[in-house]
Design a protein around this motif. Structure first.
Motif, PDB file in Angstrom:
ATOM      1  N   SER A  32      35.198  51.721  48.356  1.00 13.82           N
ATOM      2  CA  SER A  32      34.623  50.857  49.378  1.00 13.82           C
ATOM      3  C   SER A  32      35.332  49.495  49.409  1.00 13.82           C
ATOM      4  CB  SER A  32      33.126  50.648  49.128  1.00 13.82           C
ATOM      5  OG  SER A  32      32.932  49.940  47.913  1.00 13.82           O
ATOM      6  N   ARG A  33      35.239  48.826  50.545  1.00 16.99           N
ATOM      7  CA  ARG A  33      35.873  47.527  50.709  1.00 16.99           C
ATOM      8  C   ARG A  33      35.284  46.490  49.753  1.00 16.99           C
ATOM      9  NH1 ARG A  33      36.060  45.050  56.665  1.00 16.99           N
ATOM     10  NH2 ARG A  33      37.294  46.955  56.897  1.00 16.99           N
ATOM     11  N   ALA A  34      33.968  46.552  49.555  1.00 14.66           N
ATOM     12  CA  ALA A  34      33.318  45.590  48.657  1.00 14.66           C
ATOM     13  C   ALA A  34      33.809  45.742  47.221  1.00 14.66           C
ATOM     14  CB  ALA A  34      31.802  45.777  48.714  1.00 14.66           C
ATOM     15  N   GLN A  35      34.020  46.991  46.802  1.00 14.17           N
ATOM     16  CA  GLN A  35      34.496  47.225  45.446  1.00 14.17           C
ATOM     17  C   GLN A  35      35.919  46.715  45.266  1.00 14.17           C
ATOM     18  OE1 GLN A  35      32.785  48.104  42.996  1.00 14.17           O
ATOM     19  NE2 GLN A  35      34.237  48.668  41.407  1.00 14.17           N
ATOM     20  N   PHE A  36      36.775  46.962  46.248  1.00 18.78           N
ATOM     21  CA  PHE A  36      38.149  46.449  46.175  1.00 18.78           C
ATOM     22  C   PHE A  36      38.165  44.927  46.158  1.00 18.78           C
ATOM     23  CE2 PHE A  36      39.655  50.688  47.414  1.00 18.78           C
ATOM     24  CZ  PHE A  36      40.783  50.781  46.624  1.00 18.78           C
ATOM     25  N   LYS A  37      37.307  44.326  46.978  1.00 19.15           N
ATOM     26  CA  LYS A  37      37.243  42.865  47.033  1.00 19.15           C
ATOM     27  C   LYS A  37      36.812  42.299  45.690  1.00 19.15           C
ATOM     28  CE  LYS A  37      35.182  39.106  49.724  1.00 19.15           C
ATOM     29  NZ  LYS A  37      34.257  38.775  50.854  1.00 19.15           N
ATOM     30  N   GLU A  38      35.850  42.943  45.053  1.00 21.21           N
ATOM     31  CA  GLU A  38      35.372  42.474  43.757  1.00 21.21           C
ATOM     32  C   GLU A  38      36.440  42.628  42.679  1.00 21.21           C
ATOM     33  OE1 GLU A  38      31.857  43.600  40.531  1.00 21.21           O
ATOM     34  OE2 GLU A  38      31.622  44.119  42.653  1.00 21.21           O
ATOM     35  N   CYS A  39      37.187  43.734  42.743  1.00 22.07           N
ATOM     36  CA  CYS A  39      38.225  43.984  41.730  1.00 22.07           C
ATOM     37  C   CYS A  39      39.360  42.966  41.802  1.00 22.07           C
ATOM     38  CB  CYS A  39      38.794  45.394  41.905  1.00 22.07           C
ATOM     39  SG  CYS A  39      37.640  46.715  41.478  1.00 22.07           S
ATOM     40  N   PHE A  40      39.680  42.518  43.003  1.00 23.74           N
ATOM     41  CA  PHE A  40      40.814  41.614  43.167  1.00 23.74           C
ATOM     42  C   PHE A  40      40.405  40.147  43.222  1.00 23.74           C
ATOM     43  CE2 PHE A  40      42.638  45.586  44.752  1.00 23.74           C
ATOM     44  CZ  PHE A  40      43.826  45.604  44.047  1.00 23.74           C
ATOM     45  N   ALA A  41      39.126  39.878  43.049  1.00 21.80           N
ATOM     46  CA  ALA A  41      38.661  38.493  43.093  1.00 21.80           C
ATOM     47  C   ALA A  41      39.137  37.743  41.851  1.00 21.80           C
ATOM     48  CB  ALA A  41      37.144  38.449  43.182  1.00 21.80           C
TER      49      ALA A  41
END
Length: 206
Positions: free
Chosen positions: A20-29
């Motif tokens: 999901s987009r939210a998971q990718f965003k959290e991983c790269f934060a």
């Protein structure tokens, strides 16, 4: 058939979550590390303690205990985000935990328990240490340092005096690290950001 279908649905849901987009965003934060000055000071405190105690151990008749003395100096890494009035007590509690860990696992090695028994006791000790670290809010680096000490202490022990020597070397070096922490605590930067981060760590009910 129904169970297999349920497993397939569960795996599909897990895959959708991971992609999901939210998971990718959290991983790269990437965020700024809170309390960088405190972390650097904790590392410096360990270095000072090691610089004092390790040469003394190496030049003494107990040079074979230098590894356990090194383990003792690592207690200065704890409590770096604790409130000023709590830091010294936190490091002292870590001194007790580190020394007790070395003593228990060295005693287990001296008793020459089967490897399965030693690993079972190690697992029980790791769980206990993890619980203590979270309940007492020791902070980073968490139970890792204690578990590392427990694993190192599983080496061969010829007699009970070696158990006492290992524990004493750990305790003395940790005591010196505690003194270094108490005398250099004035340089610690107690910013609200660092303390809020320390207090706000997610923790499940005990």
């Amino acid at each position: 058939m129904h169970q297999r279908l349920s497993r397939v649905k569960s795996r599909s849901a897990a895959i959708r979550f991971l992609l999901s987009r939210a998971q990718f965003k959290e991983c790269f934060a990437v965020v700024n590390q809170p309390g960088f000055r405190n972390s650097a000071l904790a590392g410096l405190q360990v270095a000072i303690a090691a610089l004092v105690v390790l040469p003394l151990i190496e030049l003494s008749d107990f040079s074979h205990l230098i590894g356990f003395a090194s383990l003792g100096t690592l207690v200065a890494l704890f409590g770096r985000f604790a409130a000023p009035e709590r830091r010294g007590f936190t490091v002292f509690l870590c001194l007790l935990c580190q020394t007790a860990t070395v003593f228990v696992m060295s005693l287990v090695a001296w008793l020459e328990l089967p490897m399965v028994g030693q690993l079972a006791i190690l697992a029980l000790l790791c769980g206990t240490l993890f619980y203590i670290v979270n309940v007492a809010n020791f902070g980073p680096p968490g139970a890792l340092i204690f578990i590392f000490a427990a694993s190192v202490s599983m080496g061969q022990v010829d007699d009970f005096s070696s158990v006492i020597e290992r524990s004493a070397a750990t305790a003395l070096a940790a005591g010196l690290a505690w003194l270094v922490v108490m005398t250099t605590e004035v340089f610690r930067h107690d910013t609200p950001v660092a303390q809020d981060w320390f207090k706000g760590r997610p923790a499940r009910p005990a």
